[in-house]
Enzyme design. Structure first.
Site: not given
Length: 166
Positions: A94, A101-102, A104, A131, A138
């Site tokens: 992204v 902003k949601g 992903g 990361n 996740y």
């Protein structure tokens, strides 16, 4: 080109076509730069067009207010070990200017739905150990890491050497 509406009225998804090969490679290079591995991205427009044409891999793009801002590349897989099919996400990015902003989360939800529609029992992907932002994202979605193995790979030259031994 089918436009897929999402819960965010400003964000739509669309599947890549072979004609989108240039954009797929562009997004893989963005991902490679972010991952500090830009030199490892050797995908070409021609190679990606072939993969997409032969349905050996798929990609979706996320468009925010009509501008492409997100990308995901994936393919079907299976495991004889557990007797299940799945989808493996090999590239997910992204644009940095539009994160948080949601979007992903919407893309993960879409591919999860796609996996279920295809009869899959799992969705998998890799994430670099450093990361932490992505790992947190996740985990917040309910994903867990599989830390009991290391992935091994033959590059093209080694693959040919092994094949020539047959």
């Amino acid at each position: 080109m089918e436009i897929i509406k999402t819960k965010d009225p400003n964000f739509t998804l669309r599947f890549a076509t072979p004609e989108d090969a240039v954009l797929v490679v562009e997004y893989m290079r963005k991902l490679g730069t972010y991952q500090k591995m830009r030199d490892k991205i050797t995908a070409t427009e021609e190679g990606m067009r072939k993969i997409l044409s032969e349905n050996k891999g798929e990609a979706i793009f996320g468009d925010y207010n009509g501008q492409t801002v997100a990308f995901m590349y994936f393919f079907n897989n299976s495991s004889a070990f557990i007797g299940q099919t799945g989808i493996f996400i090999d590239g997910f990015y992204v644009d940095e200017t539009i994160r948080f902003k949601g979007l992903g989360k919407i893309m993960i939800a879409f591919v999860s739905k796609l996996a279920i529609e295809r009869g899959c029992q799992r969705l998998e992907w890799g994430c670099l150990d450093w990361n932490e932002t992505s790992i947190k994202f996740y985990r917040e979605l309910g994903a867990f890491s599989v830390d009991i193995m290391t992935i091994y790979r033959f590059a093209a030259d080694t693959l040919k050497e092994r094949a020539d031994e047959f």
